[in-house]
Design a protein around this motif. Structure first.
Motif, PDB file in Angstrom:
ATOM      1  N   THR A   1       0.829  -1.202   0.000  1.00  0.00           N
ATOM      2  CA  THR A   1       0.000   0.000   0.000  1.00  0.00           C
ATOM      3  C   THR A   1       0.863   1.251   0.000  1.00  0.00           C
ATOM      4  OG1 THR A   1      -1.762  -1.151   1.179  1.00  0.00           O
ATOM      5  CG2 THR A   1      -1.806   1.250   1.225  1.00  0.00           C
ATOM      6  N   HIS A   2       1.865   1.276   0.854  1.00  0.00           N
ATOM      7  CA  HIS A   2       2.757   2.436   0.901  1.00  0.00           C
ATOM      8  C   HIS A   2       3.550   2.575  -0.398  1.00  0.00           C
ATOM      9  CE1 HIS A   2       1.850   2.290   5.200  1.00  0.00           C
ATOM     10  NE2 HIS A   2       2.294   3.532   5.260  1.00  0.00           N
ATOM     11  N   TRP A   3       3.962   1.449  -0.979  1.00  0.00           N
ATOM     12  CA  TRP A   3       4.696   1.479  -2.243  1.00  0.00           C
ATOM     13  C   TRP A   3       3.814   2.014  -3.366  1.00  0.00           C
ATOM     14  CZ3 TRP A   3       3.824  -1.592  -6.655  1.00  0.00           C
ATOM     15  CH2 TRP A   3       4.793  -1.470  -7.656  1.00  0.00           C
ATOM     16  N   LEU A   4       2.547   1.597  -3.386  1.00  0.00           N
ATOM     17  CA  LEU A   4       1.626   2.100  -4.410  1.00  0.00           C
ATOM     18  C   LEU A   4       1.395   3.603  -4.274  1.00  0.00           C
ATOM     19  CD1 LEU A   4      -1.023  -0.774  -4.488  1.00  0.00           C
ATOM     20  CD2 LEU A   4       0.556  -0.126  -6.325  1.00  0.00           C
ATOM     21  N   LEU A   5       1.529   4.119  -3.071  1.00  0.00           N
ATOM     22  CA  LEU A   5       1.390   5.557  -2.848  1.00  0.00           C
ATOM     23  C   LEU A   5       2.647   6.324  -3.255  1.00  0.00           C
ATOM     24  CD1 LEU A   5      -0.459   5.502   0.583  1.00  0.00           C
ATOM     25  CD2 LEU A   5      -1.406   6.157  -1.644  1.00  0.00           C
ATOM     26  N   GLY A   6       3.687   5.601  -3.660  1.00  0.00           N
ATOM     27  CA  GLY A   6       4.884   6.241  -4.170  1.00  0.00           C
ATOM     28  C   GLY A   6       6.013   6.415  -3.174  1.00  0.00           C
ATOM     29  N   LEU A   7       5.916   5.783  -2.010  1.00  0.00           N
ATOM     30  CA  LEU A   7       6.969   5.900  -1.016  1.00  0.00           C
ATOM     31  C   LEU A   7       8.140   4.988  -1.364  1.00  0.00           C
ATOM     32  CD1 LEU A   7       4.465   7.085   0.520  1.00  0.00           C
ATOM     33  CD2 LEU A   7       5.535   6.249   2.582  1.00  0.00           C
ATOM     34  N   THR A   8       9.328   5.405  -0.989  1.00  0.00           N
ATOM     35  CA  THR A   8      10.517   4.582  -1.184  1.00  0.00           C
ATOM     36  C   THR A   8      10.586   3.536  -0.079  1.00  0.00           C
ATOM     37  OG1 THR A   8      11.914   6.008   0.167  1.00  0.00           O
ATOM     38  CG2 THR A   8      11.754   6.536  -2.190  1.00  0.00           C
ATOM     39  N   ALA A   9      11.519   2.601  -0.209  1.00  0.00           N
ATOM     40  CA  ALA A   9      11.677   1.554   0.803  1.00  0.00           C
ATOM     41  C   ALA A   9      12.037   2.161   2.156  1.00  0.00           C
ATOM     42  CB  ALA A   9      12.736   0.556   0.367  1.00  0.00           C
ATOM     43  N   THR A  10      12.873   3.164   2.157  1.00  0.00           N
ATOM     44  CA  THR A  10      13.254   3.821   3.408  1.00  0.00           C
ATOM     45  C   THR A  10      12.052   4.492   4.064  1.00  0.00           C
ATOM     46  OG1 THR A  10      15.465   4.231   2.524  1.00  0.00           O
ATOM     47  CG2 THR A  10      14.803   5.534   4.424  1.00  0.00           C
ATOM     48  N   GLN A  11      11.255   5.180   3.262  1.00  0.00           N
ATOM     49  CA  GLN A  11      10.068   5.850   3.793  1.00  0.00           C
ATOM     50  C   GLN A  11       9.047   4.839   4.313  1.00  0.00           C
ATOM     51  OE1 GLN A  11       9.224   7.970   0.177  1.00  0.00           O
ATOM     52  NE2 GLN A  11       9.973   9.913   1.015  1.00  0.00           N
ATOM     53  N   VAL A  12       8.883   3.729   3.601  1.00  0.00           N
ATOM     54  CA  VAL A  12       7.952   2.690   4.052  1.00  0.00           C
ATOM     55  C   VAL A  12       8.418   2.124   5.386  1.00  0.00           C
ATOM     56  CG1 VAL A  12       7.019   0.403   3.542  1.00  0.00           C
ATOM     57  CG2 VAL A  12       7.206   2.083   1.715  1.00  0.00           C
ATOM     58  N   HIS A  13       9.703   1.838   5.507  1.00  0.00           N
ATOM     59  CA  HIS A  13      10.243   1.301   6.750  1.00  0.00           C
ATOM     60  C   HIS A  13      10.054   2.294   7.889  1.00  0.00           C
ATOM     61  CE1 HIS A  13      13.458   0.227   9.648  1.00  0.00           C
ATOM     62  NE2 HIS A  13      12.926  -0.968   9.453  1.00  0.00           N
ATOM     63  N   ASP A  14      10.311   3.568   7.642  1.00  0.00           N
ATOM     64  CA  ASP A  14      10.119   4.588   8.672  1.00  0.00           C
ATOM     65  C   ASP A  14       8.660   4.653   9.128  1.00  0.00           C
ATOM     66  OD1 ASP A  14      12.802   5.167   8.507  1.00  0.00           O
ATOM     67  OD2 ASP A  14      12.514   6.986   7.272  1.00  0.00           O
ATOM     68  N   GLU A  15       7.735   4.562   8.180  1.00  0.00           N
ATOM     69  CA  GLU A  15       6.304   4.586   8.522  1.00  0.00           C
ATOM     70  C   GLU A  15       5.918   3.372   9.373  1.00  0.00           C
ATOM     71  OE1 GLU A  15       3.662   6.728   7.738  1.00  0.00           O
ATOM     72  OE2 GLU A  15       5.181   8.162   7.102  1.00  0.00           O
ATOM     73  N   LEU A  16       6.398   2.211   8.997  1.00  0.00           N
ATOM     74  CA  LEU A  16       6.052   1.000   9.732  1.00  0.00           C
ATOM     75  C   LEU A  16       6.635   1.002  11.144  1.00  0.00           C
ATOM     76  CD1 LEU A  16       6.408  -1.711   6.949  1.00  0.00           C
ATOM     77  CD2 LEU A  16       4.302  -0.860   7.968  1.00  0.00           C
ATOM     78  N   THR A  17       7.876   1.445  11.284  1.00  0.00           N
ATOM     79  CA  THR A  17       8.475   1.467  12.616  1.00  0.00           C
ATOM     80  C   THR A  17       7.864   2.551  13.489  1.00  0.00           C
ATOM     81  OG1 THR A  17      10.303   2.827  11.810  1.00  0.00           O
ATOM     82  CG2 THR A  17      10.662   0.449  11.910  1.00  0.00           C
ATOM     83  N   ALA A  18       7.419   3.650  12.889  1.00  0.00           N
ATOM     84  CA  ALA A  18       6.761   4.699  13.666  1.00  0.00           C
ATOM     85  C   ALA A  18       5.356   4.266  14.091  1.00  0.00           C
ATOM     86  CB  ALA A  18       6.686   5.989  12.856  1.00  0.00           C
TER      87      ALA A  18
END
Length: 72
Positions: free
Chosen positions: A12-29
């Motif tokens: 879902t985050h990838w489809l929204l255009g986030l990078t792997a780093t941004q996705v990881h930051d969102e999940l850990t937050a």
């Protein structure tokens, strides 16, 4: 958190255009720092990218009806 839910969040985050780093930051937050490893996120982002490339439709060349070369 189960694997399917993590994979769904990553996609879902990838489809929204986030990078792997941004996705990881969102999940850990959103969950906890050890919810998912960064290598897992990069693995799935890579897999989703490859899957998207494979599913692209290649346009066919234009077709002109008429006699084939063997009809001459």
């Amino acid at each position: 958190m189960d694997k399917l839910r993590i994979r769904s969040c990553i996609k879902t985050h990838w489809l929204l255009g986030l990078t792997a780093t941004q996705v990881h930051d969102e999940l850990t937050a959103g969950y906890r720092p050890d919810a998912v490893a960064y290598s897992t996120v990069t693995h799935w982002v890579y897999r989703f990218s490859i899957q998207e490339e494979k599913s692209k439709v290649i346009a066919h060349p234009s077709y002109l009806p008429g006699p084939s070369p063997s009809d001459f």
